[in-house]
Design a protein around this motif. Structure first.
Motif, PDB file in Angstrom:
ATOM      1  N   GLN A  79       0.834  -1.197   0.000  1.00  4.54           N
ATOM      2  CA  GLN A  79       0.000   0.000   0.000  1.00  4.54           C
ATOM      3  C   GLN A  79       0.870   1.248   0.000  1.00  4.54           C
ATOM      4  O   GLN A  79       2.016   1.229   0.473  1.00  4.54           O
ATOM      5  CB  GLN A  79      -0.889   0.025   1.235  1.00  4.54           C
ATOM      6  CG  GLN A  79      -2.321  -0.410   1.000  1.00  4.54           C
ATOM      7  CD  GLN A  79      -3.139   0.684   0.314  1.00  4.54           C
ATOM      8  OE1 GLN A  79      -2.634   1.734  -0.063  1.00  4.54           O
ATOM      9  NE2 GLN A  79      -4.417   0.431   0.140  1.00  4.54           N
TER      10      GLN A  79
ATOM     11  N   GLY B  20      -0.255  -2.329   6.704  1.00  2.00           N
ATOM     12  CA  GLY B  20      -1.093  -3.507   6.540  1.00  2.00           C
ATOM     13  C   GLY B  20      -0.407  -4.801   6.937  1.00  2.00           C
ATOM     14  O   GLY B  20      -1.069  -5.748   7.356  1.00  2.00           O
TER      15      GLY B  20
ATOM     16  N   THR C  99      -2.388  -6.920   2.511  1.00  2.00           N
ATOM     17  CA  THR C  99      -2.973  -6.043   1.504  1.00  2.00           C
ATOM     18  C   THR C  99      -3.527  -6.873   0.355  1.00  2.00           C
ATOM     19  O   THR C  99      -3.290  -8.065   0.254  1.00  2.00           O
ATOM     20  CB  THR C  99      -1.928  -5.037   0.996  1.00  2.00           C
ATOM     21  OG1 THR C  99      -0.744  -5.733   0.620  1.00  2.00           O
ATOM     22  CG2 THR C  99      -1.593  -4.016   2.069  1.00  2.00           C
ATOM     23  N   HIS C 100      -4.230  -6.212  -0.548  1.00  5.57           N
ATOM     24  CA  HIS C 100      -5.082  -6.948  -1.476  1.00  5.57           C
ATOM     25  C   HIS C 100      -4.325  -7.660  -2.595  1.00  5.57           C
ATOM     26  O   HIS C 100      -4.904  -8.498  -3.278  1.00  5.57           O
ATOM     27  CB  HIS C 100      -6.137  -6.001  -2.065  1.00  5.57           C
ATOM     28  CG  HIS C 100      -7.477  -6.646  -2.173  1.00  5.57           C
ATOM     29  ND1 HIS C 100      -8.666  -5.954  -2.094  1.00  5.57           N
ATOM     30  CD2 HIS C 100      -7.833  -7.938  -2.364  1.00  5.57           C
ATOM     31  CE1 HIS C 100      -9.682  -6.783  -2.222  1.00  5.57           C
ATOM     32  NE2 HIS C 100      -9.197  -7.996  -2.397  1.00  5.57           N
TER      33      HIS C 100
ATOM     34  N   ASP D 212     -15.167  -4.024  -2.045  1.00  2.43           N
ATOM     35  CA  ASP D 212     -14.049  -3.086  -2.160  1.00  2.43           C
ATOM     36  C   ASP D 212     -14.575  -1.742  -2.644  1.00  2.43           C
ATOM     37  O   ASP D 212     -15.573  -1.681  -3.359  1.00  2.43           O
ATOM     38  CB  ASP D 212     -13.030  -3.633  -3.175  1.00  2.43           C
ATOM     39  CG  ASP D 212     -11.623  -3.087  -2.982  1.00  2.43           C
ATOM     40  OD1 ASP D 212     -11.490  -1.914  -2.600  1.00  2.43           O
ATOM     41  OD2 ASP D 212     -10.671  -3.837  -3.244  1.00  2.43           O
TER      42      ASP D 212
ATOM     43  N   ASN E 227      -1.051  -4.138  -5.940  1.00  2.90           N
ATOM     44  CA  ASN E 227      -2.235  -4.082  -5.091  1.00  2.90           C
ATOM     45  C   ASN E 227      -3.511  -3.707  -5.836  1.00  2.90           C
ATOM     46  O   ASN E 227      -4.610  -4.053  -5.399  1.00  2.90           O
ATOM     47  CB  ASN E 227      -1.991  -3.064  -3.964  1.00  2.90           C
ATOM     48  CG  ASN E 227      -2.761  -3.377  -2.717  1.00  2.90           C
ATOM     49  OD1 ASN E 227      -2.809  -4.527  -2.307  1.00  2.90           O
ATOM     50  ND2 ASN E 227      -3.357  -2.377  -2.109  1.00  2.90           N
TER      51      ASN E 227
ATOM     52  N   ASP F 231     -12.060  -6.352   1.173  1.00  3.15           N
ATOM     53  CA  ASP F 231     -11.193  -5.212   1.456  1.00  3.15           C
ATOM     54  C   ASP F 231     -11.929  -4.305   2.434  1.00  3.15           C
ATOM     55  O   ASP F 231     -13.055  -3.872   2.169  1.00  3.15           O
ATOM     56  CB  ASP F 231     -10.890  -4.474   0.147  1.00  3.15           C
ATOM     57  CG  ASP F 231      -9.869  -3.356   0.301  1.00  3.15           C
ATOM     58  OD1 ASP F 231      -9.920  -2.639   1.321  1.00  3.15           O
ATOM     59  OD2 ASP F 231      -9.056  -3.175  -0.605  1.00  3.15           O
TER      60      ASP F 231
ATOM     61  N   VAL G 277      -7.760   2.120   7.281  1.00  3.63           N
ATOM     62  CA  VAL G 277      -7.445   1.521   5.986  1.00  3.63           C
ATOM     63  C   VAL G 277      -6.508   2.460   5.228  1.00  3.63           C
ATOM     64  O   VAL G 277      -6.453   3.654   5.500  1.00  3.63           O
ATOM     65  CB  VAL G 277      -8.715   1.257   5.139  1.00  3.63           C
ATOM     66  CG1 VAL G 277      -9.613   0.234   5.825  1.00  3.63           C
ATOM     67  CG2 VAL G 277      -9.487   2.550   4.878  1.00  3.63           C
TER      68      VAL G 277
ATOM     69  N   ASN H 155      -8.749  -8.241   4.240  1.00  8.49           N
ATOM     70  CA  ASN H 155      -7.463  -7.565   4.128  1.00  8.49           C
ATOM     71  C   ASN H 155      -7.601  -6.047   4.193  1.00  8.49           C
ATOM     72  O   ASN H 155      -8.681  -5.520   4.382  1.00  8.49           O
ATOM     73  CB  ASN H 155      -6.778  -7.993   2.823  1.00  8.49           C
ATOM     74  CG  ASN H 155      -7.646  -7.720   1.613  1.00  8.49           C
ATOM     75  OD1 ASN H 155      -8.090  -6.593   1.383  1.00  8.49           O
ATOM     76  ND2 ASN H 155      -7.902  -8.751   0.815  1.00  8.49           N
ATOM     77  N   GLU H 156      -6.473  -5.384   4.016  1.00 10.23           N
ATOM     78  CA  GLU H 156      -6.385  -3.920   3.964  1.00 10.23           C
ATOM     79  C   GLU H 156      -6.761  -3.229   5.278  1.00 10.23           C
ATOM     80  O   GLU H 156      -7.183  -2.074   5.284  1.00 10.23           O
ATOM     81  CB  GLU H 156      -7.214  -3.343   2.811  1.00 10.23           C
ATOM     82  CG  GLU H 156      -6.696  -3.702   1.439  1.00 10.23           C
ATOM     83  CD  GLU H 156      -5.370  -3.041   1.076  1.00 10.23           C
ATOM     84  OE1 GLU H 156      -4.906  -2.195   1.857  1.00 10.23           O
ATOM     85  OE2 GLU H 156      -4.811  -3.381   0.017  1.00 10.23           O
TER      86      GLU H 156
ATOM     87  N   ASN I 153      -5.237  -1.501   8.340  1.00 14.41           N
ATOM     88  CA  ASN I 153      -3.977  -0.885   8.732  1.00 14.41           C
ATOM     89  C   ASN I 153      -4.079  -0.428  10.180  1.00 14.41           C
ATOM     90  O   ASN I 153      -4.657   0.623  10.469  1.00 14.41           O
ATOM     91  CB  ASN I 153      -3.670   0.308   7.820  1.00 14.41           C
ATOM     92  CG  ASN I 153      -2.283   0.884   8.060  1.00 14.41           C
ATOM     93  OD1 ASN I 153      -1.746   0.805   9.161  1.00 14.41           O
ATOM     94  ND2 ASN I 153      -1.710   1.493   7.038  1.00 14.41           N
TER      95      ASN I 153
END
Length: 409
Positions: A117, A122, A197-198, A223, A239, A314, A326, A358-359, A361
């Motif tokens: 990212q 992340g 992360t994605h 997302d 990403n 996400d 995020v 994911n994603e 932070n």
């Protein structure tokens, strides 16, 4: 000597020809002082002959002798996570596929740690998710308060983390995600990836394609962003481009992608045209605002009904009012309630073969860890839906009658 580029090309089966140059310098560091450069091909980045120690698996035979199965690392049977060695949802630990098989594990959760990212952090999410400052009790249990099933009936395991080299190209790191997902799938457990992360979705998709074949699994993608940008950043996949590479290389079919919550400043005309040409199914936030969440949810569920589903979630798909932690915030997303309803409904209606969240932070989250706690509840809601399906619930919009009628009515 292998290169990351040749490895990626070999993995996805793409033949690419570059113009070569044998000049002494490309305008940067001279080749004689840059052993990572190939003077015959400036597009190739070399790797050292020495194996990356981060990817070397521990020799399990060197540890304490034990029978295959799950083990709890904690002294006490019950208690909050601040009195325990933290694991995902307080689940016992598995270290090998033999552990998963011996315990007949239903859900194998593993941490993902690739940071890809613009805003870093992340990679720390998996460890944060194991040790949330939260009131939830451990071991994993508790009734879903919408459908009335106990997720503790599922056999769960914490399968550790998929390692990632923070200094190497993240395309190389994807190999380990692919390996871990494949190991779990090989035991007939459901892999649930947490954190990172994605970009990691590419490793999920390649592992699923190997097991089921391209086109056999529907991908529900929550997302704010469509993640099919043209390749860029000097890499084949990053990403925001993993779906484009997956479709272009035949890992998946565009028609197998179902996207929810898209907004932000992209896609533009070129990318939207690519999405339509490749028959992606998408539900922009504009559609949700125009026709209402209930209508869009029913439409999505009808589109994927009867299919195996891989859920890739996400956290920026949720409005930052509910998920501030995020790396790519875009306001006006799904509410926390809508997101929870979606994953629970999918768990009830469809055979979930893999999932990832994911994603997140944690460096950008608030003091109450609002984003992490929401991710925890999303995971639990998906597990509730999966258990509800196993107990015979078939209606994705099912609600437990005990939760709908007051005791005095």
């Amino acid at each position: 000597m292998n290169t990351f580029l040749s490895r990626v090309l070999l993995t996805v089966g793409i033949a690419v020809t570059f113009n070569t140059s044998a000049s002494e310098s490309d305008g940067g560091i001279p080749y004689k002082w840059a052993p990572w450069k190939d003077p015959e091909n400036p597009m190739i980045l070399k790797m050292t002959d020495e194996k990356d120690v981060l990817f070397q698996r521990r020799d399990q035979s060197m540890g304490a002798k034990r029978e295959p199965g799950l083990f709890y690392p904690n002294r006490y049977n019950f208690g909050p996570n601040w009195t325990a060695i933290p694991t995902f949802l307080g689940a016992p630990i598995a270290q090998t596929p033999e552990d998963l098989k011996a315990a007949k594990v239903d859900i194998a959760m593993f941490g993902m740690s690739i940071g890809d990212q613009v805003l870093p952090g992340g990679r720390f999410a998996a460890q944060q998710m194991r040790s949330l400052i939260d009131y939830m009790s451990y071991p994993p249990q508790g009734e879903d308060q919408f459908i009335g099933v106990d997720i503790g009936k599922l056999v769960m395991a914490d399968y550790g983390n998929a390692t990632a080299n923070w200094m190497a190209d993240n395309q190389v790191n994807l190999d380990e995600v692919h390996k871990i997902v494949s190991e779990i799938l090989g035991t007939d457990a459901i892999p649930v990836g947490i954190g990172g992360t994605h970009i990691q979705s590419y490793g999920f998709m390649t592992a699923l394609a190997e097991k089921y074949g391209p086109g056999e699994v529907a991908i529900v993608h929550v997302d704010a962003h469509y993640d099919a940008y043209k390749a860029g950043a000097g890499r084949f996949v990053h990403n925001g481009s993993f779906f484009k590479l997956a479709v272009d290389s035949g890992v998946i079919k565009g028609s197998d992608i179902y996207q929810v919550g898209l907004r932000g400043t992209t896609p533009g005309a070129y990318d939207l045209n690519w999405m339509r040409e490749n028959k992606l199914n998408f539900h922009f936030q504009a559609e949700i605002e125009k026709y209402g969440w209930d209508a869009v949810l029913v439409k999505l569920l009808s589109e994927v009904k009867g299919r195996k589903v891989y859920l890739t979630f996400d956290m920026d798909g949720v409005d930052p009012a509910y998920a501030p932690g995020v790396g790519s915030q875009d306001p006006d997303g799904l509410t926390a309630g809508q997101a929870i309803q979606l994953v629970r409904a999918l768990g009830i209606q469809n055979e979930i073969v893999a999932a990832e969240f994911n994603e997140y932070n944690p460096l950008l989250d608030d003091a109450h860890q609002t984003t992490g706690i929401l991710m925890d509840r999303l995971i639990r809601s998906l597990l509730g839906g999966i258990q509800g399906r196993r107990e015979g619930i078939t209606d994705p919009m099912y609600y437990d009658p005990e939760r709908l009628v007051h005791a005095n009515q």
